[in-house]
Structure formats: C-alpha cells, structure tokens
Scaffold this motif. Structure first.
Motif, mmCIF file in Angstrom:
data_model
loop_
_atom_site.group_PDB
_atom_site.id
_atom_site.type_symbol
_atom_site.label_atom_id
_atom_site.label_comp_id
_atom_site.label_asym_id
_atom_site.label_seq_id
_atom_site.Cartn_x
_atom_site.Cartn_y
_atom_site.Cartn_z
ATOM 1 N N LEU A 1 -128.661 82.813 -18.242
ATOM 2 C CA LEU A 1 -127.794 81.643 -18.316
ATOM 3 C C LEU A 1 -127.816 81.040 -19.722
ATOM 4 N N ALA A 2 -128.988 80.950 -20.318
ATOM 5 C CA ALA A 2 -129.096 80.408 -21.674
ATOM 6 C C ALA A 2 -128.284 81.234 -22.664
ATOM 7 N N SER A 3 -128.255 82.542 -22.468
ATOM 8 C CA SER A 3 -127.545 83.413 -23.404
ATOM 9 C C SER A 3 -126.044 83.166 -23.403
ATOM 10 N N THR A 4 -125.501 82.595 -22.319
ATOM 11 C CA THR A 4 -124.057 82.330 -22.252
ATOM 12 C C THR A 4 -123.643 81.188 -23.173
ATOM 13 N N PHE A 5 -124.598 80.416 -23.666
ATOM 14 C CA PHE A 5 -124.292 79.342 -24.611
ATOM 15 C C PHE A 5 -123.962 79.884 -26.003
ATOM 16 N N ILE A 6 -124.399 81.112 -26.289
ATOM 17 C CA ILE A 6 -124.358 81.654 -27.651
ATOM 18 C C ILE A 6 -123.012 82.327 -27.904
ATOM 19 N N PHE B 1 -129.960 90.037 -23.797
ATOM 20 C CA PHE B 1 -128.589 89.661 -23.455
ATOM 21 C C PHE B 1 -127.712 89.407 -24.681
ATOM 22 N N ILE B 2 -128.297 89.439 -25.868
ATOM 23 C CA ILE B 2 -127.531 89.094 -27.066
ATOM 24 C C ILE B 2 -127.508 90.212 -28.098
ATOM 25 N N ALA B 3 -128.034 91.369 -27.746
ATOM 26 C CA ALA B 3 -128.193 92.455 -28.715
ATOM 27 C C ALA B 3 -126.867 92.956 -29.283
ATOM 28 N N LEU C 1 -142.462 89.790 -30.340
ATOM 29 C CA LEU C 1 -141.843 90.503 -29.220
ATOM 30 C C LEU C 1 -140.323 90.418 -29.286
ATOM 31 N N VAL C 2 -139.795 89.262 -29.687
ATOM 32 C CA VAL C 2 -138.347 89.145 -29.897
ATOM 33 C C VAL C 2 -137.922 90.070 -31.039
ATOM 34 N N MET C 3 -138.719 90.116 -32.090
ATOM 35 C CA MET C 3 -138.421 91.006 -33.214
ATOM 36 C C MET C 3 -138.336 92.454 -32.742
ATOM 37 N N GLN C 4 -139.297 92.878 -31.934
ATOM 38 C CA GLN C 4 -139.287 94.243 -31.428
ATOM 39 C C GLN C 4 -138.041 94.523 -30.584
ATOM 40 N N GLU C 5 -137.625 93.532 -29.816
ATOM 41 C CA GLU C 5 -136.470 93.695 -28.937
ATOM 42 C C GLU C 5 -135.174 93.822 -29.735
ATOM 43 N N LEU C 6 -135.091 93.123 -30.873
ATOM 44 C CA LEU C 6 -133.828 93.041 -31.616
ATOM 45 C C LEU C 6 -133.815 93.836 -32.917
ATOM 46 N N MET C 7 -134.899 94.464 -33.281
ATOM 47 C CA MET C 7 -134.986 95.082 -34.602
ATOM 48 C C MET C 7 -133.984 96.227 -34.790
ATOM 49 N N HIS C 8 -133.510 96.829 -33.698
ATOM 50 C CA HIS C 8 -132.528 97.908 -33.805
ATOM 51 C C HIS C 8 -131.131 97.460 -33.390
ATOM 52 N N ALA C 9 -130.949 96.154 -33.161
ATOM 53 C CA ALA C 9 -129.631 95.619 -32.801
ATOM 54 C C ALA C 9 -128.821 95.421 -34.081
ATOM 55 N N GLU C 10 -127.910 96.340 -34.377
ATOM 56 C CA GLU C 10 -127.248 96.386 -35.674
ATOM 57 C C GLU C 10 -126.344 95.184 -35.934
ATOM 58 N N VAL D 1 -126.985 92.124 -35.059
ATOM 59 C CA VAL D 1 -127.796 90.910 -35.185
ATOM 60 C C VAL D 1 -128.467 90.860 -36.550
ATOM 61 N N ASP D 2 -128.241 89.757 -37.278
ATOM 62 C CA ASP D 2 -129.010 89.501 -38.492
ATOM 63 C C ASP D 2 -130.311 88.824 -38.069
ATOM 64 N N LEU D 3 -131.426 89.483 -38.281
ATOM 65 C CA LEU D 3 -132.712 89.028 -37.762
ATOM 66 C C LEU D 3 -133.586 88.489 -38.889
ATOM 67 N N LEU D 4 -134.005 87.227 -38.749
ATOM 68 C CA LEU D 4 -134.884 86.588 -39.715
ATOM 69 C C LEU D 4 -136.220 86.290 -39.047
ATOM 70 N N MET D 5 -137.307 86.660 -39.717
ATOM 71 C CA MET D 5 -138.639 86.401 -39.185
ATOM 72 C C MET D 5 -139.308 85.276 -39.962
ATOM 73 N N ALA D 6 -139.753 84.257 -39.245
ATOM 74 C CA ALA D 6 -140.532 83.181 -39.856
ATOM 75 C C ALA D 6 -141.989 83.631 -39.935
ATOM 76 N N GLY D 7 -142.568 83.585 -41.121
ATOM 77 C CA GLY D 7 -143.936 84.031 -41.284
ATOM 78 C C GLY D 7 -144.946 83.023 -40.784
ATOM 79 N N GLY D 8 -146.203 83.340 -40.941
ATOM 80 C CA GLY D 8 -147.253 82.426 -40.512
ATOM 81 C C GLY D 8 -148.487 83.141 -40.024
ATOM 82 N N ILE D 9 -149.340 82.385 -39.377
ATOM 83 C CA ILE D 9 -150.579 82.910 -38.797
ATOM 84 C C ILE D 9 -150.289 83.416 -37.388
#
Length: 254
Positions: A85-90, A110-112, A124-133, A135-143
C-alpha cells in the motif's frame, strides 16, 4: 590495561549501571580523564553509547535489540500488505527515503521498475534494488548497526541533510497515541529525525504488534507524521492519533 580491554570494561560498567561518569572511570581504570573522554568519543562513533556532559549513557535498553533476521519472518503477511500500500504513494520521477526495518524493506520489491531516486541507510534495501536499472540508488554512509543491518550516526545525518525527498518511509519499534514514535537506539533515533526533516511527507509503516509499545528512544511526535499504515488499530488510539492530523490507513490482508 590496553585500550581494547579498557573500552570493554567501560561498556561493562555502562551495561551494569546504565550511565558512566568520566571522573569515576578515570579513577577506576587509573588513566587520565582525557583518555576516558577519547574512549567515550570513539565508542559513541560506533553507536555503542551516547555522550552526555561529563559522561555517557547507554544507547539502547539492555535486551531490547532484536535482529532483522528474526523480525523479518514475523507478521510477514501484514508487513507485505503494508509495504504494498505504501508503494502506491510513489510516482515516477520522485525521490524517496526508505528507512531501516523489516517492514520498510518490503517496499523495495514493489518499486524496482519505477524511474525514481531511492536514498537509504539499509543494506538490505540496497541489495534488493542494486540491480534495478531504473532506480537511482543513493546510500547514506555511517556506522553499521547489525541488528537492523542499517547505517547510522553523524555520517548518515550529514548525508540526509544534503538531500530532499518527496517521501520518507519510516520504520519503528513501537508507537504510542500519547507519546509518539519510538525505536530501540538513541543514535538511530537521531538519524531517523534527520530523515524526517529531509522529506516533504513522512509515512510510518508499523504492524499492529507495535501499537502502544514504548522503546528506549523517542523518534518524533505525531505532528511530524503525515500517514500511518498498519494492519489493525483500536478505535480509541486511532482517534487520538488522527487528532494530530495523521491520516491512518489499515490494510486489507486478504
């Protein structure tokens, strides 16, 4: 005592007492206050404590941390329905933030195929979307915080401050009609607050087991949330939360 053993002893005292003071640790470990302050600063960057004036407090309640490898297999039907349901907002062309968590993770599938920008701290989101061509994927760094397999802390906060998103899809360990939204770790809560500030709209995704459940770290009050999606909620709690302007959606699991 070598630095590694000294930090281990500091954490042991912190777990036992819930807080520590620089002057007490310096006396206990027979080192200077400067050395203890340096140790505390280093432990804070790892997400293991939160610095206070003159000392530190534990970052999360003892025993509160549960690994996402466990929680992802709980209430799976409900979490999938909430995320769908949340994905339908996008919409195409939008920029979104996906928080760490076992419910928000499900949005990714649902957004790939959408041409959107996704910013996340979740490995885990990165792994799910890393091959979704598309999608522009940005990773926030950190600990890395292993229980959630997400990144947090000052690096993440600084990253989120530099972006703007149309949506932030937020996870939580619990929520209360009276007190707001909570997670288990103070440093992670601080990171979530920056995510919220970087988005035009915030959608909280929580299954019904999180209802009226308080954890250690407060994330926000209800005015910061625009939508709440869940699988069940009591009429009394719904009325209170909606009085703050939150739109509540309850999924059909069938």
């Amino acid at each position: 005592m070598n630095p590694g053993a000294r930090k281990k002893e500091i954490l042991s005292v912190l777990v036992r007492d819930g807080s520590v003071q620089v002057i007490d640790l310096a006396r206990l470990l027979d080192v200077s206050k400067v050395t203890i302050r340096s140790d505390l600063d280093e432990l804070e960057t790892k997400g293991l404590l939160v610095r206070t004036h003159g000392g530190a407090v534990t970052a999360e309640a003892s025993g509160s941390s549960r690994f996402i490898s466990q929680t992802i297999n709980e209430f799976t039907v409900q979490k999938m329905a909430i995320a769908k349901l949340a994905s339908t907002f996008i919409k195409s062309g939008q920029s979104i933030i996906i928080d760490n968590g076992s419910t928000t993770l499900h949005i990714a599938q649902f957004i790939a195929d959408l041409p959107i920008t996704v910013t996340t701290s979740s490995l885990l989101v990165m792994q799910e979307l890393m091959h979704a061509e598309k999608v522009d994927l940005l990773m926030a760094g950190g600990i890395l915080r292993r229980p959630s397999m997400g990144l947090m802390g000052n690096f993440s906060k600084e990253f989120y401050r530099q972006i703007h998103a149309d949506w932030c899809f937020l996870g939580a360990a619990g929520y209360s009609a009276k007190h707001g939204v909570y997670c288990t770790n103070l440093i992670e809560a601080d990171t979530k607050q920056t995510m919220i500030q970087s988005a035009s709209k915030v959608c909280l995704l929580v299954d019904s087991s999180k209802m009226e459940h308080l954890s250690l770290a407060k994330v926000c009050d209800w005015p910061a949330i625009h939508y709440l999606i869940t699988d069940a909620i009591s009429d009394e709690i719904r009325t209170i939360i909606e009085s703050h302007g939150v739109k509540i959606l309850v999924v059909d699991e069938s």
